[in-house]
Each structure stands twice: as structure tokens, then as C-alpha cells.
Design an enzyme around this catalytic site. Structure first.
Site, PDB file in Angstrom:
ATOM      1  N   HIS A 107      -6.601  -7.014   3.181  1.00 22.09           N
ATOM      2  CA  HIS A 107      -5.459  -6.561   3.984  1.00 22.09           C
ATOM      3  C   HIS A 107      -5.872  -6.660   5.454  1.00 22.09           C
ATOM      4  CE1 HIS A 107      -2.652  -3.501   5.625  1.00 22.09           C
ATOM      5  NE2 HIS A 107      -1.917  -3.726   4.550  1.00 22.09           N
ATOM      6  N   ASP A 161     -12.256  -0.600   0.162  1.00 25.99           N
ATOM      7  CA  ASP A 161     -10.887  -0.292   0.586  1.00 25.99           C
ATOM      8  C   ASP A 161     -10.096   0.027  -0.675  1.00 25.99           C
ATOM      9  OD1 ASP A 161      -8.246  -0.252   1.285  1.00 25.99           O
ATOM     10  OD2 ASP A 161      -8.198  -2.272   2.138  1.00 25.99           O
ATOM     11  N   GLN A 174      -5.116   0.686  -2.572  1.00 25.90           N
ATOM     12  CA  GLN A 174      -4.338   0.458  -3.798  1.00 25.90           C
ATOM     13  C   GLN A 174      -5.084   0.956  -5.030  1.00 25.90           C
ATOM     14  OE1 GLN A 174      -1.260  -0.632  -3.717  1.00 25.90           O
ATOM     15  NE2 GLN A 174      -1.256  -1.280  -1.576  1.00 25.90           N
ATOM     16  N   LYS A 204      -0.024   6.420  -0.697  1.00 28.36           N
ATOM     17  CA  LYS A 204      -0.009   5.475  -1.818  1.00 28.36           C
ATOM     18  C   LYS A 204      -0.509   6.155  -3.089  1.00 28.36           C
ATOM     19  CE  LYS A 204      -0.998   1.573   1.247  1.00 28.36           C
ATOM     20  NZ  LYS A 204       0.156   0.702   1.423  1.00 28.36           N
ATOM     21  N   CYS A 232       0.818  -8.247   4.906  1.00 26.59           N
ATOM     22  CA  CYS A 232      -0.377  -7.985   5.721  1.00 26.59           C
ATOM     23  C   CYS A 232      -1.605  -8.687   5.162  1.00 26.59           C
ATOM     24  CB  CYS A 232      -0.659  -6.498   5.872  1.00 26.59           C
ATOM     25  SG  CYS A 232       0.635  -5.585   6.697  1.00 26.59           S
TER      26      CYS A 232
HETATM   27  C1  PLP Z   1      -5.276  -2.986   0.302  1.00 30.14           C
HETATM   28  C2  PLP Z   1      -4.800  -2.164   1.452  1.00 30.14           C
HETATM   29  N1  PLP Z   1      -5.662  -1.753   2.369  1.00 30.14           N
HETATM   30  C3  PLP Z   1      -5.282  -0.992   3.406  1.00 30.14           C
HETATM   31  C4  PLP Z   1      -3.979  -0.621   3.591  1.00 30.14           C
HETATM   32  C5  PLP Z   1      -3.605   0.207   4.777  1.00 30.14           C
HETATM   33  O1  PLP Z   1      -3.091   1.439   4.421  1.00 30.14           O
HETATM   34  P1  PLP Z   1      -2.373   2.371   5.500  1.00 30.14           P
HETATM   35  O2  PLP Z   1      -1.348   1.534   6.179  1.00 30.14           O
HETATM   36  O3  PLP Z   1      -1.792   3.482   4.700  1.00 30.14           O
HETATM   37  O4  PLP Z   1      -3.440   2.842   6.444  1.00 30.14           O
HETATM   38  C6  PLP Z   1      -3.033  -1.042   2.664  1.00 30.14           C
HETATM   39  C7  PLP Z   1      -1.600  -0.702   2.852  1.00 30.14           C
HETATM   40  O5  PLP Z   1      -0.713  -1.493   2.689  1.00 30.14           O
HETATM   41  C8  PLP Z   1      -3.450  -1.822   1.568  1.00 30.14           C
HETATM   42  O6  PLP Z   1      -2.577  -2.243   0.643  1.00 30.14           O
END
Ligand code: PLP
Lengths: 151, 406
Positions: free
Chosen positions: B124, B201, B204, B227, B365
């Protein structure tokens, strides 16, 4: 919903998407610019050949995008060919007004003609950028801005 | 408790919401954010109704109560991740901030020019850009481990990219655009063999399967509350105590200090050293309630149900003419990214939105993933444990209608 009688995906738009007009490069040309919609990954290039008197003699586009952005670009090229740069700028303002719901096509005079098929798009805020990308890119080309982004 | 989907769905009032044109909502955008059960909503509601107070700084009753609830969430998170100590749980505003904290604090103090950060091709943007900022600050180098046509990390390539120069490895647990579940334990082991620290990370992954930071031996882990059926604006950074100890503060302010004079400040102990300023108190307390909820439903039933959704989704979606699934990893979460021949993803999104079906369209993203598969955008249906096979069938029906239009 009846998919065949849709305020957004009208026959005209689907048809321009399938068979875009002026879908080519003009080389050499007097003006060109690239437009991006970072949200969708839509990407297009607009080319113009403008005469010394300020008339758009030829206008074309290339690129990749959704049906809305492609149809909008195609219809824009069809409408503006042969018009003056001044008329094109005025129409940009009207089209912008239309998709932003600032201009009501039923009330008052305007020069949008067929372009009013985009009049319902303000109900889909995430798609307004798709409809207006080609127009912003055109304006960028006329202003000699090489790259335009809708963000 | 037996897995009763009808009962579970009643816990999530947002599932009853109306979509465009008053259509019943089919919510398939859980990778973007999840709905919150009543338990979480009433917990944050109660905080704002009659429990409001700032924490860690009052002697009055409400402040002590709020502090206790806030700190009890830290214990819930510790148990949820199986961390060994409470001081390893730092509250942030989300996964993004957690990763940025590590890049800024650990990264800037531990890396120098020529050191390497290894990420993967399926990251991401929030696990790419912080490392690019670190690169600007330190001159470190970013290496990218490639993926195969199924959207799986190429382990051999990953191994080859690890070297004594590798200082940080930061990899996604479950890919938000492909659904791929990565072999975390193996990846962490290999990173440690090379002498690097490993960040997971889990934005998800945290809702996909139970996490054990000690067994998996990850050094850092990031996730967001929203999430995980919790509130927005709250997240967690897990970090191993001995590493967090060596790291300089990320931000300065109240709560993260023990004493301040204009000459000298003594920083607070862990984890408060990394929690400058008034945190999202209601959010943290709500996150605690979300974790309670997940424990009550039980992982085993959720996992079985979601596996059913993955199998059913692949079967019925692959039968849609012209549909190409992007992301077919053998170990997958119920995230279906796809393109339809001749129809741009945005047109799919808008057309099925009119049927009440909420999906996400675009690059999610993860632009490098789109590039890898040669598509500008995909349509993505992402499911949570409260979704049903019937909802997938409604998606398929709507996609067949889209085919008719184009
Ligand atoms: C794999 C992954 N990492 C990081 C994020 C970032 O999360 P947040 O926007 O809640 O900080 C997301 C959110 O879409 C994600 O899907």
C-alpha cells in the site's frame, strides 16, 4: 434501474465510448497537453491545430479512461472543431458550470447543445472529474500548461 | 457460540442502511473500512454521554475512570496480538501513522546512506512513501521484492534481495488490492537471518486471522482500528520493547514527558514516550470494545465462513464472461479485484452502485500492483465475516447487467 434508460450511461455516451471521434494524434500540432485523473488512473492527451486567426482547425485526443471521460473527450473534439479559441474557452466555462450544477441547462441561454447529456453527473461527485478531464486538458493546452491533473 | 450470520448481521446497524435510490445496501468495501457493531457504537457513545474526561492527568473520578478504560484497551490489544508486555503497545491514529513513526524514529536513527529497506511490489502507498521520505533524509536505498502472476510474493527473489545492508524489511500481511496472505513467519525469519528488523503492515491482516507477534517474531506491527470493526482515527503500533527503548520520540508534547524545563526534558517511559498529546480517548476505548466483540464471535467460525466466501466468490465471479481476476493467490482473504473486458472499473463501480452495491474502484493506493498487472484500475469487492454468499450472487447479477450496457 433499467440499464437501457439511464440518465448517466445514455446511448450517446455509450456510443462515443465505443467509437470515439478524433481519436488520434496530431503531429505536428500547435498546442497539446496531457491530463491525469490520479484517482482513476485516467490519462489522456489533447492535440490542437490553431490557425493564426485563432481558429481551431483540428482537434484530437488519445488516451485511456472510463466511458464517461472518453465520451466527454470525444464529444468535446466534435463540438469544438472549427470554433474559435474564444468560443472554446467560453464553452469550457459553461461545461464546467453544467457538471458542477452551477448552470441549469433548462434555464437561460447557453451553447452546450448535445453536451447537456452530462447534466446529471453532479449527482455522482466522484465522476465529475471524469467528465471534465478532457476540458481541463484542453484549457491546459490553450494556456500552454503541459500537464494537467484534476487533483 | 454457534456462528449465526443473521444474528451477527443484526449487530451491525449500518448493514441495514439504504444505498443510492433507496436500494438496500450490499456493502462489499470492507478493505476500505468496516462497519461497527452496536457494542462499539454504544461504548463510544457512552464515553461522550457521561464518561468524558482527559486521561493520565486528572485526580478526579471521571479522569481516573477514563484512564482505566483507556489502559484496559492496551491490555486487550496486548492479548489480542500476544505481545509480551504492555509497554509494547503504542496507540496512534492509524496504520499509516504507525508506519511513519517507525520510519521517522527508528529509521532516521538507525539507517545511514547506502543501508537498505526491503518492501514488496504489493505494498500500500502507506508502506512505500514513508520509506521514500526516509530515503530523502538518510540516503538509504529501497529494494522491492517482486510478485508472480497470481499475486504471490516470490520467496526466492525476496531471499536474494536480503543482504547485510538490509536494515528494515516492511511487508504487508494481507494485500488490500490482491487479497494475498503472506507467509509472515517465514518472511520475518529470513529478515532476521540477514540482521534486519521486520515490520508487518497488518492493516488488512488484523481482521483476517489471529496474530501472534511472539510466535511470528515480528519486530513491529501496524494496524488501524477502523478496519477491525472499531472507530476511525485510532490505530496501534506494536514494537518489541528492546527496540522501542532505543528509539527517539516521534513527536513532542504533553503526556510523553516526565519533566520539562527550558534546558532539559525527561521523556516518559514506554509506551507513553510515543503518545504525545491528548490521544483519541473515545476511539481507543471503542477499539477495546471491537476486540471484545471479535473474541466473542470467535476466530474459528469467522475463518471458516470467510473461506467459504473466498471459494464461492472465485467460482461465481470467474463464470462472468470477460471477467479477469487480479490476485489468485493460493492463500487468500475474501478480496476480489477484477477487470471486465471492455468496461472501465469506474463505470462498473457507478453502474452497480445504482443496484445498491458498494465496491471500490481505482488503484486502491497500490499503483505498483496495477502496473504489474498492466491495468489502470480494478474493481474490488472486499468482504467481512458479516457478508454472505447471497451478496456475492447479487454482485454477479449486477455485473451481468453491466455487460448488457456495454
Ligand atoms: C494494506 C494497507 N496498509 C495500510 C493502510 C493504511 O491504513 P489507514 O489509512 O487506516 O492508516 C491500508 C488502508 O487502506 C491498507 O489496506
Amino acid at each position: 434501474m433499467s440499464v437501457h434508460n439511464d440518465e448517466l450511461y445514455q446511448e450517446v455516451i455509450l456510443e462515443h465510448n465505443k467509437h470515439p471521434r478524433n481519436f488520434r494524434k496530431i503531429d505536428p500540432c500547435s498546442h497539446q497537453a496531457e491530463g491525469y485523473n490520479p484517482l482513476c488512473g485516467d490519462h489522456l492527451k489533447v492535440y490542437l491545430q490553431v490557425s493564426a486567426e485563432g481558429r481551431i482547425e483540428d482537434l484530437a485526443f488519445e488516451g485511456d479512461g472510463c466511458a464517461i471521460s472518453k465520451a466527454s473527450a470525444s464529444m468535446m473534439t466534435a463540438v469544438l472543431k472549427g470554433r474559435s479559441v474564444e468560443e472554446a474557452r467560453a464553452l469550457f466555462e459553461e461545461f464546467r458550470g453544467l457538471v458542477m450544477k452551477e448552470l441549469d441547462p433548462q434555464a437561460g441561454s447557453h451553447h452546450l447543445g448535445k453536451l447537456t447529456v452530462f447534466s446529471g453527473i453532479w449527482k455522482y461527485p466522484s465522476r465529475v472529474k471524469c467528465a471534465i478531464l478532457a476540458w481541463h486538458t484542453l484549457k491546459g493546452a490553450l494556456d500552454k500548461t503541459a500537464v494537467v491533473s484534476t487533483e | 457460540m454457534a456462528f449465526n450470520i443473521e444474528k451477527i448481521r443484526r449487530d451491525f446497524p449500518n448493514l441495514m442502511a439504504r444505498a443510492r435510490d433507496e436500494k438496500p445496501l450490499v456493502y462489499l468495501d470492507n478493505a476500505a473500512t468496516t462497519f461497527k457493531p452496536c457494542q462499539v457504537i454504544s461504548c463510544t457513545h457512552a464515553h461522550y454521554c457521561h464518561k468524558t474526561a482527559n486521561i493520565h492527568r486528572g485526580v478526579h473520578y471521571l479522569s481516573e475512570e477514563a484512564t482505566a478504560e483507556y489502559e484496559s484497551t492496551r491490555e486487550k490489544v496486548r492479548r489480542f496480538l500476544n505481545a509480551s508486555s504492555l509497554c509494547e503497545i503504542v496507540f496512534t491514529k492509524g496504520a499509516t501513522e504507525s508506519i511513519n513513526l517507525v520510519a521517522a524514529s527508528y529509521g532516521r536513527s538507525a539507517l545511514k546512506s547506502g543501508d537498505e529497506v526491503l518492501i514488496s511490489q504489493m505494498e500500500h502507498h502507506s508502506n512505500i512513501v514513508p520509506w521514500q521520505l526516509l530515503r530523502e533524509a538518510t540516503g538509504c536505498v529501497i529494494k522491492v521484492a517482486p510478485i508472480n502472476d497470481r499475486g504471490e510474493l516470490l520467496l526466492d527473489e525476496y531471499r536474494k534481495l536480503l543482504s547485510p545492508r538490509t536494515k528494515i524489511v516492511s511487508i504487508v500481511h494481507v494485500s488490500n488490492s490482491l487479497g494475498t496472505v503472506n507467509p509472515v513467519k517465514e518472511l520475518a525469519r529470513l529478515a532476521h537471518e540477514a540482521g534486519a528488523v521486520f515490520l508487518l503492515d497488518a492493516a488488512q491482516g488484523v481482521s483476517h486471522e489471529p496474530i501472534d507477534v511472539q510466535d511470528w517474531d515480528v519486530d513491529f506491527l501496524a494496524f488501524s482500528g477502523h478496519k477491525l470493526f472499531g472507530p476511525t482515527g485510532v490505530g496501534v503500533l506494536y514494537g518489541k520493547e528492546r527496540i522501542l527503548e532505543t528509539m527517539p520520540p516521534y513527536q513532542g508534547g504533553g503526556d510523553m514527558i516526565l519533566s520539562v524545563t527550558f534546558d532539559r526534558t525527561v521523556f516518559n517511559r514506554l509506551p507513553l514516550k510515543f503518545e504525545a498529546g491528548t490521544p483519541n480517548v473515545a476511539g481507543v476505548i471503542g477499539l477495546g470494545s471491537a476486540i471484545d466483540y471479535i473474541r466473542a464471535v470467535g476466530w474459528e467460525d469467522m475463518i471458516t465462513h470467510k473461506k467459504d466466501l473466498v471459494d464461492h466468490g472465485h467460482k461465481v465471479l470467474n463464470a462472468v464472461p470477460g471477467l479477469r481476476m487480479i490476485g489468485t493467490a493460493r492463500n487468500k482473504a475474501p478480496i476480489f479485484s477484477f477487470v471486465l473486458e471492455g468496461v472501465h472499473a469506474h463505470d462498473i463501480g457507478t453502474l452497480i452502485d445504482r443496484e445498491g452495491i458498494a465496491i471500490r474502484t481505482g488503484h486502491h493506493c497500490t499503483q505498483p500492483v496495477m502496473e504489474r498487472f498492466g491495468v489502470p484500475a480494478t474493481a474490488r469487492a472486499s468482504l467481512a465475516f458479516y457478508n454472505t454468499k447471497e451478496e456475492i450472487d447479487l454482485l454477479v447479477k449486477a455485473l451481468l447487467k453491466v455487460r448488457e450496457v456495454f
